[in-house]
Enzyme design. Structure first.
Site, mmCIF file in Angstrom:
data_model
loop_
_atom_site.group_PDB
_atom_site.id
_atom_site.type_symbol
_atom_site.label_atom_id
_atom_site.label_comp_id
_atom_site.label_asym_id
_atom_site.label_seq_id
_atom_site.Cartn_x
_atom_site.Cartn_y
_atom_site.Cartn_z
ATOM 1 N N GLU A 1 -86.222 -16.734 2.112
ATOM 2 C CA GLU A 1 -86.900 -15.484 2.505
ATOM 3 C C GLU A 1 -88.311 -15.755 3.034
ATOM 4 O O GLU A 1 -88.840 -14.976 3.817
ATOM 5 C CB GLU A 1 -86.928 -14.496 1.342
ATOM 6 C CG GLU A 1 -87.691 -15.006 0.140
ATOM 7 C CD GLU A 1 -87.591 -14.087 -1.083
ATOM 8 O OE1 GLU A 1 -86.818 -13.133 -1.075
ATOM 9 O OE2 GLU A 1 -88.315 -14.356 -2.055
ATOM 10 N N GLU B 1 -83.363 -4.366 -8.624
ATOM 11 C CA GLU B 1 -84.787 -4.702 -8.499
ATOM 12 C C GLU B 1 -85.529 -3.814 -9.502
ATOM 13 O O GLU B 1 -85.323 -2.601 -9.517
ATOM 14 C CB GLU B 1 -85.274 -4.450 -7.071
ATOM 15 C CG GLU B 1 -86.769 -4.601 -6.878
ATOM 16 C CD GLU B 1 -87.309 -5.973 -7.281
ATOM 17 O OE1 GLU B 1 -86.896 -6.972 -6.675
ATOM 18 O OE2 GLU B 1 -88.126 -6.036 -8.220
HETATM 19 C C1 NOJ Z 1 -87.364 -10.677 -3.769
HETATM 20 C C2 NOJ Z 1 -86.038 -11.343 -3.821
HETATM 21 O O1 NOJ Z 1 -86.159 -12.727 -3.884
HETATM 22 C C3 NOJ Z 1 -85.264 -10.909 -2.596
HETATM 23 O O2 NOJ Z 1 -84.047 -11.615 -2.526
HETATM 24 C C4 NOJ Z 1 -85.053 -9.420 -2.638
HETATM 25 O O3 NOJ Z 1 -84.433 -9.019 -1.447
HETATM 26 C C5 NOJ Z 1 -86.377 -8.679 -2.776
HETATM 27 N N1 NOJ Z 1 -87.162 -9.238 -3.822
HETATM 28 C C6 NOJ Z 1 -86.178 -7.214 -3.072
HETATM 29 O O4 NOJ Z 1 -85.636 -7.067 -4.346
#
Ligand code: NOJ
Length: 671
Positions: A478, A385
């Protein structure tokens, strides 16, 4: 006329070149698809170029503008003449290292015209059109030249003057982030500036898809209706200073693509985008392979774990080993771990430049974990990330990938959570496009596969870089964890296969088996369990996540389907569907003669008749059906599921009842 025949290992290419020298080329040039159905007419009128497209005698795109405005309002679309025309054809079949089908036929006729300004700077560019049986692609080429060396593009004038003001599915370009929005259908003339792919449903039940291919060192193309008409004009995502593209000749633009399909199956199986990307630059692709993976992930979104350090830290050595054990026991080959590295402990979206991509947290023993994973035959999927801080990431890219290679980590999920990259530039600008490709190219040098989240929308670059496995750029599962609007409505997954999904693999991350949401009780996965299973067939990705917590799968017989379903396919057929209402997809496993079928519906229950006439005649299959029961309902009874077995062949026809927000997943084992 020159005619050459190439015979290369495994495919035959036929290439014909026709050059017209000496005479002034006609101001009207015509190109037809190999089957003769699609016609492109290119025309110079008073020094201005336009093109139009017809299919089976019907005008699809009326004469439409081409050209550019360069810096300081310097237009490059008038006073032009055609100085040279060449035509060529190709018919080859190439093999994908992974995909929705193995063989891809690349069959087109090409028309290339060199255009030159008659007076003034006498700048030149080429227009290249390719007509395939399933659509058209065109792009601009700038040969090296003195009067057009380094230049800035202020506007691309490309238009698609659609003959009918049909309805189309789209998401807006500048409202919302990362393409994570719900797709809406309305008339072309009523659109805002929208992103591509733009899926148009014609009044006679056909489809037109506008998109692009091979987006390299250029800005993403958006489209908007010109003065409330059905003419859609290109709008390139700008840099923060308003410039669209910094260019230097020689260069080519991405291909603008128009797919023309008579039905959903043709739409989903059109390969114009992939064919317009360059063949693989990675010679040895033996290290690239699809994966079904579980991850220390949903636990963070459900508040059970944290990415940051503390009592609920998810990425511990013990936890990761347990996930590895679970993956082995349930036939998966990948484990994703998020929150393993320093950088999560403060506001990481604001402080993306603090992320380290080589420094694990003390409770994550990367040496021990990677040894364990190797012993168990599991690939670890690392997580980078960046909080949108590409500068910080690029500074560490080589050292990070070297570090992962050392520990046998062969895949990395990247992420760019921040409305702007480096607090300044848009993800879909030339700045973002350059960065994403740099990551994929660097990863390839270290034999690392990429799953890219918060990307620029895909354009088929996985043909050239097959280590670019999958990307997000979609409102995925998500949102069912934390979206304040309650989660993805049931129709969403009946739309995305024919919109965002046509741009390339989607890391949607379904597989939820427990619909309780302890963090946001009003937000939840709006499906039945059977639909969760069916999504593994309906939504394509070579990396497919099994997204729920291990404990939510234990002992549930429905989990067998997830264990069985492959992630790499020999063939794909859309058997039935209507965008936004329902989808029925069949896919044949790449490594056996087994087939899988997924059927999903929106908020309405529906009955479908399923014919198996796509199966080889005379062959028998044992079919296992995972389906909704009579009172299944995503809202009131999502967990009920019925598992049935029967023997079938190509003559079999069955009735399937899909519940509200429901589905059915079918496993057909060859006998
Ligand atoms: C957004 C991503 O789509 C998700 O999969 C991830 O867990 C979070 N960002 C943190 O990086």
């Amino acid at each position: 006329m020159k005619r050459r025949i190439f015979k290369l290992a495994g495919f035959i290419a036929l290439f014909t070149v026709l050059n017209v020298y000496g005479t002034t080329p006609s101001k009207v040039q015509r190109l037809t698809s190999p089957d003769g159905k699609i016609v492109v007419n290119f025309k110079m009128t008073d020094g201005k170029p336009t093109y139009s497209v017809q299919k089976s005698g019907k005008t699809i795109i009326k004469p439409s503008n081409l050209g550019f405005v360069l810096e300081r309002n310097d237009s490059l679309n008038s006073g032009l003449e055609i100085i040279k025309v060449s035509k060529s054809s190709l018919d080859e079949t190439w093999k994908q290292p992974w995909g929705e089908e193995i063989q891809v036929r690349n069959n087109y006729n090409e028309l290339k015209m060199s255009l030159k300004e008659k007076n003034g700077k006498q700048r030149k560019f080429n227009m290249v059109f390719r007509a395939f049986n399933d659509g058209v692609g065109f792009r601009y080429e700038f040969p090296k030249q003195k009067n057009l060396n380094e230049f800035q593009i202020s506007d691309e004038l490309t238009e698609f003057a659609l003959a009918e003001n049909d309805s189309a599915w789209s998401i807006p370009s500048y409202k919302g982030v990362y393409y994570e929005m719900l797709w809406k259908k309305d008339q072309l003339s009523k659109k805002d500036t929208v992103t591509t792919p733009l899926t148009i449903e014609t009044s006679d039940g056909k489809y037109i898809l506008l998109h692009e291919a091979s987006l390299i060192d250029y800005a993403k193309m958006n489209l908007f209706p010109v003065k409330g008409s059905s003419t859609m004009k290109a709008d390139l995502t700008p840099w923060s200073n308003g410039i669209k593209v910094y260019a230097k000749s020689p260069m080519v633009t991405p291909w603008r693509t128009v797919i023309l399909a008579d039905n959903l199956n043709q739409l989903a199986n059109a390969r114009v985008m992939l064919n317009l990307n360059e063949p693989s630059k990675i010679k040895d692709t033996s290290w690239i392979h699809p994966a079904k993976y579980i991850g220390i992930w949903w636990g963070m979104h459900m508040g059970k774990y944290t990415w940051s350090q503390g009592p609920k830290h998810g990425a511990t050595t013990k936890n990761t080993k347990a996930y590895i054990d679970f993956a082995v026991a349930h036939k998966m080959n990948g484990v994703l771990v998020e929150g393993w590295n320093y950088g999560w402990d403060t506001d990481w979206v604001a402080n993306g430049d603090k992320f380290s991509f080589t420094k694990p947290y003390p409770d994550f023993d990367i040496k021990e974990i990677s040894k364990y994973a190797e012993k168990k035959g599991i690939n670890l999927i690392g997580h980078n990330e960046t909080g949108g801080s590409t500068i910080n990431y690029e500074n560490q890219l080589d050292s990070a990938f070297r570090f992962y290679k050392k520990y046998g980590i062969n895949s990395v999920k990247t992420g760019y959570v921040n409305p702007l990259l480096d607090k300044k530039e848009r993800h879909s600008s030339q700045y973002g496009v350059r960065h994403y490709l740099k990551v994929v190219e660097t990863a390839a040098r270290y034999n690392i596969m990429i799953d890219n989240h918060e990307p620029v929308i895909p354009t088929g670059l996985q043909r050239t870089y097959p280590n670019l496995m999958t990307q997000e750029g979609v409102r995925g599962q998500e949102y069912d964890a934390w979206s304040q609007d309650g989660g993805n409505p049931p129709e969403h997954t009946c739309i995305v296969p024919f919109t965002r999904g046509l741009a390339g693999p989607m890391d949607f991350t379904f597989g939820t088996f427990n619909f309780n949401n302890p963090v946001y009780p009003k937000t939840r996965v709006q499906t039945t369990i059977a639909k969760q299973l069916a999504l593994y067939v309906v939504i394509y990705s070579p990396f497919q996540m099994v997204s729920d917590l291990p404990e939510n799968y234990e002992g549930n017989p429905a989990f067998e389907f997830i264990e069985l379903v492959p992630v790499d396919w020999a063939r794909t057929i859309i058997l039935d569907g209507k965008i936004g209402d329902y989808v029925v997809t069949a896919r044949k496993d790449k490594y056996s003669n087994n087939w899988f079928v997924g059927a999903i519906t929106d908020e309405n229950a529906r009955k479908i008749k399923l014919k198996f006439d796509f199966l080889e005649k005379g062959k028998k299959y044992k079919m296992k059906i995972f389906k909704d029961v009579s009172d299944s309902d995503w809202k009131t009874n999502p967990y009920a599921i019925k598992i049935e077995e029967l023997e079938i062949d190509s003559n079999t026809v069955i009735d399937l009842s899909l519940a509200k927000g429901g589905g059915a997943a079918l496993y057909l084992k060859e006998l």
